[in-house]
Design a protein around this motif. Structure first.
Motif, PDB file in Angstrom:
ATOM      1  N   LYS A 275     111.726  84.292  98.447  1.00 16.27           N
ATOM      2  CA  LYS A 275     112.343  83.309  99.332  1.00 16.27           C
ATOM      3  C   LYS A 275     112.424  83.915 100.720  1.00 16.27           C
ATOM      4  N   VAL A 276     112.018  83.159 101.729  1.00 16.40           N
ATOM      5  CA  VAL A 276     112.098  83.614 103.103  1.00 16.40           C
ATOM      6  C   VAL A 276     112.892  82.591 103.908  1.00 16.40           C
ATOM      7  N   ASN A 277     113.727  83.096 104.810  1.00 12.72           N
ATOM      8  CA  ASN A 277     114.649  82.248 105.566  1.00 12.72           C
ATOM      9  C   ASN A 277     114.672  82.727 107.013  1.00 12.72           C
ATOM     10  N   GLY A 278     114.355  81.849 107.959  1.00 15.48           N
ATOM     11  CA  GLY A 278     114.346  82.227 109.364  1.00 15.48           C
ATOM     12  C   GLY A 278     115.094  81.230 110.227  1.00 15.48           C
ATOM     13  N   THR A 279     115.796  81.731 111.245  1.00 13.72           N
ATOM     14  CA  THR A 279     116.571  80.878 112.155  1.00 13.72           C
ATOM     15  C   THR A 279     116.320  81.304 113.594  1.00 13.72           C
ATOM     16  N   TYR A 280     116.152  80.325 114.464  1.00 12.68           N
ATOM     17  CA  TYR A 280     116.094  80.598 115.908  1.00 12.68           C
ATOM     18  C   TYR A 280     117.019  79.612 116.613  1.00 12.68           C
ATOM     19  N   ARG A 281     117.829  80.126 117.533  1.00 14.20           N
ATOM     20  CA  ARG A 281     118.765  79.260 118.261  1.00 14.20           C
ATOM     21  C   ARG A 281     118.872  79.728 119.706  1.00 14.20           C
ATOM     22  N   ARG A 282     118.971  78.785 120.617  1.00 18.92           N
ATOM     23  CA  ARG A 282     119.169  79.097 122.016  1.00 18.92           C
ATOM     24  C   ARG A 282     120.121  78.081 122.633  1.00 18.92           C
ATOM     25  N   SER A 283     121.097  78.586 123.371  1.00 18.72           N
ATOM     26  CA  SER A 283     122.091  77.723 124.025  1.00 18.72           C
ATOM     27  C   SER A 283     122.272  78.167 125.461  1.00 18.72           C
ATOM     28  N   GLY A 284     122.439  77.196 126.356  1.00 15.10           N
ATOM     29  CA  GLY A 284     122.722  77.495 127.751  1.00 15.10           C
ATOM     30  C   GLY A 284     124.213  77.579 128.007  1.00 15.10           C
ATOM     31  N   ASP A 285     124.563  77.586 129.283  1.00 18.17           N
ATOM     32  CA  ASP A 285     125.978  77.660 129.654  1.00 18.17           C
ATOM     33  C   ASP A 285     126.720  76.433 129.143  1.00 18.17           C
ATOM     34  N   MET A 286     127.860  76.676 128.529  1.00 15.54           N
ATOM     35  CA  MET A 286     128.694  75.585 128.031  1.00 15.54           C
ATOM     36  C   MET A 286     129.598  75.072 129.148  1.00 15.54           C
ATOM     37  N   SER A 287     130.288  73.980 128.874  1.00 16.58           N
ATOM     38  CA  SER A 287     131.109  73.372 129.913  1.00 16.58           C
ATOM     39  C   SER A 287     132.463  72.959 129.374  1.00 16.58           C
ATOM     40  N   THR A 288     133.445  72.968 130.255  1.00 20.50           N
ATOM     41  CA  THR A 288     134.783  72.461 129.964  1.00 20.50           C
ATOM     42  C   THR A 288     134.877  71.064 130.560  1.00 20.50           C
ATOM     43  N   PRO A 289     135.982  70.356 130.376  1.00 20.45           N
ATOM     44  CA  PRO A 289     136.115  69.054 131.032  1.00 20.45           C
ATOM     45  C   PRO A 289     136.098  69.135 132.552  1.00 20.45           C
ATOM     46  N   SER A 290     136.303  70.334 133.134  1.00 20.28           N
ATOM     47  CA  SER A 290     136.435  70.454 134.589  1.00 20.28           C
ATOM     48  C   SER A 290     135.322  71.247 135.257  1.00 20.28           C
ATOM     49  N   TYR A 291     134.693  72.178 134.536  1.00 20.35           N
ATOM     50  CA  TYR A 291     133.712  73.048 135.175  1.00 20.35           C
ATOM     51  C   TYR A 291     132.834  73.690 134.108  1.00 20.35           C
ATOM     52  N   GLY A 357     125.083  74.911 135.294  1.00 22.11           N
ATOM     53  CA  GLY A 357     124.729  75.716 134.142  1.00 22.11           C
ATOM     54  C   GLY A 357     123.251  76.060 134.092  1.00 22.11           C
ATOM     55  N   SER A 358     122.917  77.070 133.292  1.00 23.36           N
ATOM     56  CA  SER A 358     121.524  77.472 133.100  1.00 23.36           C
ATOM     57  C   SER A 358     121.402  78.145 131.742  1.00 23.36           C
ATOM     58  N   PHE A 359     120.161  78.501 131.377  1.00 23.53           N
ATOM     59  CA  PHE A 359     119.909  79.213 130.131  1.00 23.53           C
ATOM     60  C   PHE A 359     119.816  80.716 130.346  1.00 23.53           C
ATOM     61  N   ASP A 360     119.964  81.150 131.587  1.00 27.67           N
ATOM     62  CA  ASP A 360     119.886  82.581 131.878  1.00 27.67           C
ATOM     63  C   ASP A 360     121.122  83.301 131.347  1.00 27.67           C
ATOM     64  N   VAL A 778     139.745  80.968 131.630  1.00 22.58           N
ATOM     65  CA  VAL A 778     139.102  79.654 131.574  1.00 22.58           C
ATOM     66  C   VAL A 778     139.752  78.801 130.495  1.00 22.58           C
ATOM     67  N   ILE A 779     139.551  77.477 130.602  1.00 21.15           N
ATOM     68  CA  ILE A 779     139.963  76.580 129.522  1.00 21.15           C
ATOM     69  C   ILE A 779     138.830  76.480 128.507  1.00 21.15           C
ATOM     70  N   ALA A 780     139.090  75.825 127.386  1.00 22.78           N
ATOM     71  CA  ALA A 780     138.132  75.789 126.283  1.00 22.78           C
ATOM     72  C   ALA A 780     137.053  74.737 126.505  1.00 22.78           C
ATOM     73  N   GLN A 781     136.062  74.778 125.650  1.00 18.90           N
ATOM     74  CA  GLN A 781     134.911  73.880 125.725  1.00 18.90           C
ATOM     75  C   GLN A 781     135.326  72.424 125.632  1.00 18.90           C
ATOM     76  N   GLY A 782     134.605  71.557 126.334  1.00 15.98           N
ATOM     77  CA  GLY A 782     134.899  70.130 126.341  1.00 15.98           C
ATOM     78  C   GLY A 782     134.160  69.384 125.251  1.00 15.98           C
ATOM     79  N   ILE A 783     133.909  68.113 125.492  1.00 16.98           N
ATOM     80  CA  ILE A 783     133.274  67.247 124.496  1.00 16.98           C
ATOM     81  C   ILE A 783     131.904  67.799 124.112  1.00 16.98           C
ATOM     82  N   ASN A 784     131.550  67.608 122.828  1.00 15.02           N
ATOM     83  CA  ASN A 784     130.293  68.156 122.334  1.00 15.02           C
ATOM     84  C   ASN A 784     129.730  67.229 121.260  1.00 15.02           C
ATOM     85  N   ALA A 785     128.537  66.721 121.491  1.00 13.98           N
ATOM     86  CA  ALA A 785     127.858  65.865 120.518  1.00 13.98           C
ATOM     87  C   ALA A 785     126.826  66.696 119.768  1.00 13.98           C
TER      88      ALA A 785
END
Length: 793
Positions: A275-291, A357-360, A778-785
C-alpha cells in the motif's frame, strides 16, 4: 479422397459445434449461483436493515431486508467487488471469489446509535476496557483532509488544541498537553522535537484509517508519559484483494486558497501485500475578518509505504516507512521591536504588519522533515497466545529561520537532527478463566544534536537519552463486570552538553537518571445492556523533559524567550475518573466522564511579566517552574435520534485547573466549551444524472461556544526614557463559532465518488483563542469554505 475430405469436414463441423454449444451449456449451468449475506453493526451486533448492496461486475444490486439479510442470484463463478452503503455508515467495499458453490457472507458495518458524529465509543465497539477509547474513523479523517492531527482530534469531547496560529497545533486532553501526551504512530512512539508548543506532531493524518484516544490502564503498554492520554494513529491492514484498488482525495479551503491532494493505492497478490499513500498540500497566507495574516502559508509533501507478508497462519510480518516534509510560515506580525509595539498592538487591536496575501513563505519560518521506518512481526503460538516484536528508526530534522541582517535570513538560526532507535517485544496470553495478560519490554534511544553554522547559541542542548520500560496489564471479565490492572516502570538516562550564557562561554555537562512508576486499576460494570459505569484510579510520575530543564534563549516559533531550570524534580500525579455511558431505547445516548488529578511538582511555562529586547527583537520572557496543582473536569455528551434521519447532539467540556502553590488558575488551561449540532441524513437516494443517484446525503449545522479564561491579566513591565512603566493584557473574551458541513456519495459502475463541503466561522466572527500563542499579536482566522472530492476505485 472425396470420402476422406467429407469425413474431415464433418469432424470440423463437430468441433465447431462443440466450441459453440459447450460454452453455452457451461454458462447456463454455472450461472445459477447465489450469494447471500447478513449485515450487522460492528459494535452492537444488531442487524442493519435497508443497506444498499451493489455489484460492480454485474452493475446490479439489491437492498438488505429489515433483518439485514440480502440475496443475489444468477451469478457465475468469478471475482466480484461488492460495495455496501447505508446512512450513517462509512461505505465498505469487499472482494468475493465465487467458485462452484453458493456463498454466504457475514458482513459488518460501523453504524450505531453510539456512532456520535463519527466518534465511536469503544465501550460498545472497541476493545474490552474499563475506560472507553474514542476512535475517529477513516471517513471523518478524509472529510477533514485539510486539518492537522491536533485539529482532527478536537472532534472528541474533552480534547482541545494548544496552537501557534492556524497551522500548528498540539492536542490537549483533560487539561494536559505536550510531554504528558503520548502519540503512537503505527505502534511506535512518535519521536521528534516535541518540546515546543509550536511543534506539531510530524504525522500526516491521511495515512491513518483511524485515530484513537486512550485513557486509563490501556495506555500503560505504550512508551511515553502516562500522566495524560495516549493517541494512536493507525493505518489499516491491507485488504486481501488481488486486484489493484485505491482512492484519491482532493481538498480545498478558501481561506488561504489551500489546495491538497492525497492518493492511495493498494494490492494484495499471492506473494506480498503493498500500500502506498502520498499527500501534497499548499496554502497561502490566511486571513482574519479584518486583515491578512502575512507569512502564514504552509507547504507539505508526505509519503508512506506499507508492506505485509503472511508466511503462515501463525507468522505475519509487515514493514512501514513514512516521510513527512513541511515548511511553515511564522506570522510576521509576531516579530516586534519593543514593549511599546506590543502595547500599541493590544490597544489598537491590529498588528503593524498587514497587506495582501501570497503563497511565499519567508523567514521567520520552519522546515521539518521526519522519517520513520518500522519492522513488525507477530507469531501466534496457539489460539490463545502470541508474541510480537518491533524494530523502528526515526530521523527528525528541524530548521528554524529568522529575519537576519547581512543576507543571512536563509541561514537557519536553529538546526537540530534527532536520531531515534526503538526495540519492543510484547507477549499476550488469554487464559480459560477469562483473564487476559499482556506484558512487554521496550527500549528507546535518542541522539539529539545541534548542527553547526547557525551563528546562534542553541535553545536546546545536545543530548542522548536511553529509556527502558517494562509493563504488565491484566484484564478479567466476570459476569457483568470488567476489571483491569496495569503497572509500568521506566528508567531514563540523559547525557546533556549545554553552553553557558555567561562569560567565559564554556560547556557544562549533566548526567541525569530518572525512575518513573505508573499504576492503574479500573472497573466497568454493565448495569444492563443499555447502561454501564466505570471507575479508574491511577498514579504516575514523569521526569522533566530536556526543554524544561535546559531551554535557554529565543524560541522563535512562539516569539518568546524561554528558560529552563536544571533543578526541576519529577512530576507526580494521582488521578481518578468516573464515567457513565448508556442509551434510552436506542433513541437517546449519553456519556458523562468526570476526572480529578492532583499534581506534586507540576511543571509549567510561566510568563515573567517581562519583555526583553535582544539583537533579534523584543520578546516575552517565560520560565519553566514547578508548583502543586490540581485539575478537575467533566465531559458531557448527549445525542437524541429524533428520527432515523434527524439527530441532535450536545456536548460540554468543563474544566477547573488550579495552581495551588500560588492560588490562581493554571496557565494554558482550556476554557469551558459548549457545542450543539443538528444533523439530517436524507433516507432515500436522490436522482442525479440518468440512473445515478446521490446516496447518504447529510448536512450538519454546529454551534460552538468558548467561554472566557479565568486566568489573571498578564502584566508586563518595561522602561521608556529610563522611566518604569507597565501595561496588562487581559485574557481573550468568550466567543461563538458557527459552522456547516455537508456530504453525499455517488455510485458509478466500478467507482464511488464522495463529495463534501462546508463553511467554518460562518458569521466571520473576530476573536482570539486563549490557547493560541499568537493571540498577543493577531486575531484568529475568519470565514473558511471547504470542498472535498474523494474517488474510490
Amino acid at each position: 479422397m472425396q470420402l476422406l475430405t467429407l469425413m474431415l469436414l464433418n469432424k470440423l463441423k463437430l468441433i465447431a459445434l462443440l466450441f459453440i454449444v459447450v460454452p453455452i451449456i457451461g454458462f447456463s449451468q454455472n450461472c445459477t449461483l447465489t450469494l447471500t449475506g447478513h449485515i450487522s453493526d460492528v459494535g452492537t451486533g444488531e442487524p442493519i436493515p435497508y443497506t444498499n448492496v451493489f455489484v460492480s461486475e454485474t452493475k446490479k444490486g439489491t437492498v438488505s431486508d429489515s433483518f439485514g439479510h440480502f440475496k443475489l442470484t444468477n451469478l457465475c463463478p468469478g471475482d466480484y467487488h461488492i460495495t455496501l452503503s447505508h446512512i450513517g455508515c462509512e461505505s465498505k467495499k469487499i472482494f468475493v471469489k465465487i467458485e462452484e458453490k453458493d456463498v454466504d457472507l457475514k458482513l459488518k458495518l460501523t453504524h450505531s446509535v453510539h456512532d456520535l458524529n463519527n466518534v465511536v465509543l469503544s465501550s460498545f465497539s472497541g476493545p474490552k476496557t474499563t475506560q472507553h477509547v474514542e476512535t475517529i474513523n477513516e471517513r471523518f479523517i478524509s472529510d477533514n483532509a485539510g486539518k492537522n492531527l491536533a485539529n482532527i482530534t478536537e472532534s472528541i469531547v474533552g480534547v482541545s488544541t494548544i496552537k501557534t496560529g492556524n497551522s500548528i497545533g498540539k492536542p490537549i486532553i483533560n487539561g494536559l498537553f505536550g510531554n504528558r501526551i503520548s502519540i503512537i504512530n503505527n505502534g511506535i512512539p512518535q519521536s521528534g522535537q516535541q518540546w515546543g508548543i509550536d511543534h506539531s506532531p510530524e504525522i500526516d493524518p491521511l495515512v491513518a484509517n483511524k485515530i484513537s484516544v486512550i485513557k486509563g490502564t490501556a495506555g500503560l503498554e505504550y512508551l511515553g508519559a502516562p500522566l495524560g492520554a495516549t493517541i494512536l494513529v493507525e493505518p489499516e491492514k491491507i485488504e486481501k484483494e488481488p486486484h489493484l484498488h485505491g482512492k484519491t482525495n482532493y481538498f480545498f479551503e478558501s481561506n488561504g486558497l489551500s489546495n491538497g491532494i492525497n492518493l492511495q493505492l493498494h494490492q494484495y497478490p499471492s506473494s506480498i501485500g503493498w500500500k502506498v499513500n502520498g499527500t501534497y498540500r499548499r496554502s497561502g497566507d490566511m486571513s482574519t475578518p479584518s486583515y491578512n495574516l502575512i507569512n502564514s502559508g504552509v507547504q507539505e509533501a508526505n509519503l508512506a509505504l506499507q508492506l505485509e507478508k503472511e508466511f503462515s497462519k501463525k507468522l505475519k510480518t509487515d514493514f512501514y516507512f513514512s516521510t513527512y516534509n513541511t515548511t511553515l510560515g511564522i506570522i510576521s506580525a509576531s516579530q516586534i521591536g519593543s514593549a511599546l509595539n506590543l502595547k500599541e498592538i493590544d490597544e489598537r487591536g491590529k498588528p503593524f504588519i498587514t497587506g495582501s496575501g501570497s503563497f511565499d513563505i519567508e523567514p521567520p519560518k520552519q522546515k521539518v522533515n521526519h522519517h520513520l521506518a518500522k519492522f513488525h512481526s507477530k507469531y501466534s503460538i496457539d489460539f490463545s497466545q502470541w508474541v510480537a516484536v518491533d524494530f523502528a528508526g526515526q530521523l527528525n530534522q528541524r530548521k528554524e529561520f529568522d529575519r537576519r541582517r547581512g543576507g543571512r535570513s536563509n541561514r537557519p538560526s536553529l538546526s537540530l537532527d534527532q536520531y531515534t532507535m526503538y526495540i519492543g517485544g510484547t507477549y499476550f496470553k488469554r487464559f480459560s478463566s477469562g483473564l487476559n495478560l499482556k506484558s512487554g519490554i521496550q527500549y528507546n534511544f535518542i541522539d539529539n544534536a545541534n548542527q553547526a553554522g547557525t551563528g546562534v547559541l542553541p535553545l536546546i542542548p545536545d543530548y542522548t537519552s536511553h529509556q527502558t520500560g517494562v509493563f504488565t496489564t491484566l484484564t478479567k471479565s466476570y459476569k457483568k463486570s470488567i476489571f483491569e490492572f496495569g503497572a509500568r516502570y521506566d528508567h531514563t538516562n540523559q547525557h546533556v552538553a549545554t553552553i553557558t550564557r555567561d562569560l567565559p562561554i564554556r560547556v557544562e555537562r549533566f548526567d541525569n537518571s530518572f525512575h518513573n512508576i505508573s499504576t492503574s486499576a479500573g472497573w466497568n460494570f454493565a448495569i444492563n445492556p443499555h447502561l454501564s459505569i466505570s471507575y479508574n484510579l491511577g498514579y504516575a510520575t514523569r521526569n522533566p523533559a530536556i526543554n524544561e530543564l535546559y531551554s535557554s534563549g529565543l524560541h522563535q516559533g512562539v516569539a518568546a524567550l524561554e528558560f529552563g531550570d536544571p533543578n526541576l524534580k519529577n512530576e507526580k500525579a494521582l488521578k481518578t475518573t468516573l464515567g457513565i455511558t448508556g442509551d434510552i431505547k436506542e433513541k437517546f445516548s449519553f456519556e458523562a466522564h468526570g476526572y480529578f488529578q492532583k499534581f506534586e511538582n507540576y511543571i509549567f511555562l510561566n510568563p515573567r511579566g517581562e519583555i526583553r529586547r535582544i539583537a533579534r527583537g523584543a520578546f516575552l520572557v517565560f520560565n519553566y517552574e514547578q508548583a502543586n496543582a490540581q485539575i478537575a473536569g467533566l465531559d458531557l455528551l448527549g445525542t437524541y435520534q429524533v428520527t432515523p434521519s434527524l439527530q441532535i447532539r450536545a456536548t460540554a467540556s468543563l474544566i477547573d485547573a488550579k495552581n495551588i502553590t500560588e492560588d490562581n488558575t493554571l496557565i494554558y488551561t482550556p476554557t469551558n466549551t459548549f457545542t450543539g449540532s443538528v444533523t439530517y441524513e436524507y433516507p432515500k437516494a436522490i436522482p442525479f444524472i440518468g440512473s445515478k443517484k446521490l446516496e447518504n446525503w447529510k448536512i450538519t449545522i454546529k454551534n460552538e461556544y468558548v467561554s472566557e479564561s479565568t486566568t489573571d491579566d498578564e502584566e508586563y513591565i518595561f522602561f521608556e526614557n529610563n522611566e518604569r512603566k507597565s501595561f496588562a493584557i487581559a485574557p481573550p473574551e468568550a466567543y461563538n463559532f458557527l459552522s456547516l458541513q455537508s456530504s453525499t456519495d455517488i455510485q458509478f459502475n466500478k467507482t464511488r465518488l464522495r463529495i463534501t463541503g462546508g463553511v467554518t466561522n460562518i458569521l466571520n466572527t473576530s476573536y482570539r483563542d486563549y490557547l493560541d500563542r499568537q493571540r498577543y499579536f493577531v486575531i484568529a482566522q475568519g470565514i473558511n469554505a471547504t470542498l472535498g472530492i474523494r474517488l474510490n476505485f
